[in-house]
Design a protein around this motif. Structure first.
Motif, PDB file in Angstrom:
ATOM      1  N   PHE A  10      12.073   6.930  -6.937  1.00 44.43           N
ATOM      2  CA  PHE A  10      10.772   7.441  -7.363  1.00 44.43           C
ATOM      3  C   PHE A  10       9.656   6.626  -6.721  1.00 44.43           C
ATOM      4  O   PHE A  10       8.720   7.179  -6.139  1.00 44.43           O
ATOM      5  N   PHE A  11       9.771   5.300  -6.780  1.00 44.21           N
ATOM      6  CA  PHE A  11       8.731   4.454  -6.205  1.00 44.21           C
ATOM      7  C   PHE A  11       8.735   4.512  -4.676  1.00 44.21           C
ATOM      8  O   PHE A  11       7.674   4.464  -4.055  1.00 44.21           O
ATOM      9  N   LEU A  12       9.905   4.647  -4.092  1.00 47.97           N
ATOM     10  CA  LEU A  12       9.985   4.817  -2.644  1.00 47.97           C
ATOM     11  C   LEU A  12       9.299   6.118  -2.229  1.00 47.97           C
ATOM     12  O   LEU A  12       8.537   6.154  -1.250  1.00 47.97           O
ATOM     13  N   HIS A  13       9.534   7.185  -2.984  1.00 46.91           N
ATOM     14  CA  HIS A  13       8.902   8.467  -2.672  1.00 46.91           C
ATOM     15  C   HIS A  13       7.384   8.384  -2.835  1.00 46.91           C
ATOM     16  O   HIS A  13       6.643   8.992  -2.064  1.00 46.91           O
ATOM     17  N   LEU A  14       6.921   7.624  -3.819  1.00 45.00           N
ATOM     18  CA  LEU A  14       5.475   7.419  -3.959  1.00 45.00           C
ATOM     19  C   LEU A  14       4.906   6.745  -2.713  1.00 45.00           C
ATOM     20  O   LEU A  14       3.836   7.126  -2.226  1.00 45.00           O
ATOM     21  N   GLY A  15       5.614   5.750  -2.209  1.00 46.94           N
ATOM     22  CA  GLY A  15       5.157   5.068  -1.000  1.00 46.94           C
ATOM     23  C   GLY A  15       5.143   5.972   0.216  1.00 46.94           C
ATOM     24  O   GLY A  15       4.183   5.984   0.994  1.00 46.94           O
ATOM     25  N   VAL A  16       6.202   6.753   0.376  1.00 47.08           N
ATOM     26  CA  VAL A  16       6.269   7.696   1.501  1.00 47.08           C
ATOM     27  C   VAL A  16       5.155   8.736   1.369  1.00 47.08           C
ATOM     28  O   VAL A  16       4.498   9.101   2.354  1.00 47.08           O
ATOM     29  N   GLY A  17       4.929   9.196   0.138  1.00 45.74           N
ATOM     30  CA  GLY A  17       3.861  10.170  -0.105  1.00 45.74           C
ATOM     31  C   GLY A  17       2.495   9.618   0.256  1.00 45.74           C
ATOM     32  O   GLY A  17       1.647  10.340   0.788  1.00 45.74           O
ATOM     33  N   GLN A  18       2.271   8.326  -0.021  1.00 44.16           N
ATOM     34  CA  GLN A  18       0.999   7.705   0.364  1.00 44.16           C
ATOM     35  C   GLN A  18       0.851   7.723   1.890  1.00 44.16           C
ATOM     36  O   GLN A  18      -0.237   7.931   2.406  1.00 44.16           O
ATOM     37  N   GLY A  19       1.944   7.501   2.580  1.00 43.78           N
ATOM     38  CA  GLY A  19       1.901   7.566   4.043  1.00 43.78           C
ATOM     39  C   GLY A  19       1.533   8.955   4.534  1.00 43.78           C
ATOM     40  O   GLY A  19       0.693   9.117   5.430  1.00 43.78           O
ATOM     41  N   PHE A  20       2.151   9.979   3.947  1.00 46.44           N
ATOM     42  CA  PHE A  20       1.805  11.345   4.334  1.00 46.44           C
ATOM     43  C   PHE A  20       0.364  11.671   3.938  1.00 46.44           C
ATOM     44  O   PHE A  20      -0.354  12.339   4.691  1.00 46.44           O
ATOM     45  N   ALA A  21      -0.073  11.201   2.770  1.00 47.46           N
ATOM     46  CA  ALA A  21      -1.451  11.439   2.338  1.00 47.46           C
ATOM     47  C   ALA A  21      -2.444  10.809   3.313  1.00 47.46           C
ATOM     48  O   ALA A  21      -3.529  11.362   3.553  1.00 47.46           O
ATOM     49  N   LEU A  22      -2.072   9.678   3.891  1.00 42.72           N
ATOM     50  CA  LEU A  22      -2.918   9.054   4.913  1.00 42.72           C
ATOM     51  C   LEU A  22      -3.060   9.978   6.120  1.00 42.72           C
ATOM     52  O   LEU A  22      -4.149  10.129   6.683  1.00 42.72           O
ATOM     53  N   GLY A  23      -1.964  10.624   6.487  1.00 41.97           N
ATOM     54  CA  GLY A  23      -2.026  11.596   7.579  1.00 41.97           C
ATOM     55  C   GLY A  23      -2.926  12.777   7.251  1.00 41.97           C
ATOM     56  O   GLY A  23      -3.692  13.246   8.097  1.00 41.97           O
ATOM     57  N   TYR A  24      -2.858  13.262   6.027  1.00 38.43           N
ATOM     58  CA  TYR A  24      -3.731  14.352   5.595  1.00 38.43           C
ATOM     59  C   TYR A  24      -5.192  13.901   5.652  1.00 38.43           C
ATOM     60  O   TYR A  24      -6.049  14.625   6.168  1.00 38.43           O
TER      61      TYR A  24
END
Length: 157
Positions: free
Chosen positions: A54-68
């Motif tokens: 769950f926390f790993l996915h939050l981190g990956v999601g932050q990376g994708f959100a940076l791309g957005y």
């Protein structure tokens, strides 16, 4: 670029996406348990794996959100429909590149070619993650478009 928005709304959008995926899995719409898949990269215990994942996915999601956020800044425009289009691109990459590559690096996931000698405990997702159910691509697309819409509505260009 909207750095404060990225930090806050990337977290909000990723939490919503992860919660929606977990809800769909619990409702029987898909067998894809992303926190489990990601967490078992680091631990075999399924309960701990879900927390780590769950926390790993939050981190990956932050990376994708940076791309957005960077895309919105480059376009000097942030709208729900651009977010939705980016969500479609995001899910396309996830289902055709990222998930199919996981068996090559995941220590607990079987591959399509492992055969009977494999001791892996996780099934490989396959193309479009269809090994986790025929509704998995649709569920995954919906939650990623939702992710993009949320970011398109909340981020400033």
């Amino acid at each position: 670029m909207d750095w404060a928005g990225w930090a806050l709304f990337g977290f909000v959008a990723t939490t919503a996406l992860t919660a929606a995926l977990i809800t769909a899995q619990l409702a029987g719409l898909t067998r894809l348990d992303l926190p489990l898949v990601l967490g078992t990269l680091f631990t075999e215990d399924p309960d701990r794996a879900r927390v780590v994942g769950f926390f790993l996915h939050l981190g990956v999601g932050q990376g994708f959100a940076l791309g957005y956020a960077a895309t919105f800044a480059l376009l000097d425009r942030a709208t729900w429909w651009i977010g939705a289009l980016l969500g479609m691109l995001h899910v396309g990459i996830a289902l055709t590149v990222l998930l199919p590559l996981l068996p090559g690096v995941h220590p607990h996931m079987a591959s399509q070619r492992a055969g009977l000698a494999s001791t892996a405990v996780l099934e490989p997702p396959g193309l479009f993650a269809l090994n986790y159910g025929v509704q998995t691509p649709v569920v995954t697309a919906v939650v990623h478009v939702m992710f993009g819409v949320v970011l398109g509505l909340l981020l400033k260009p």
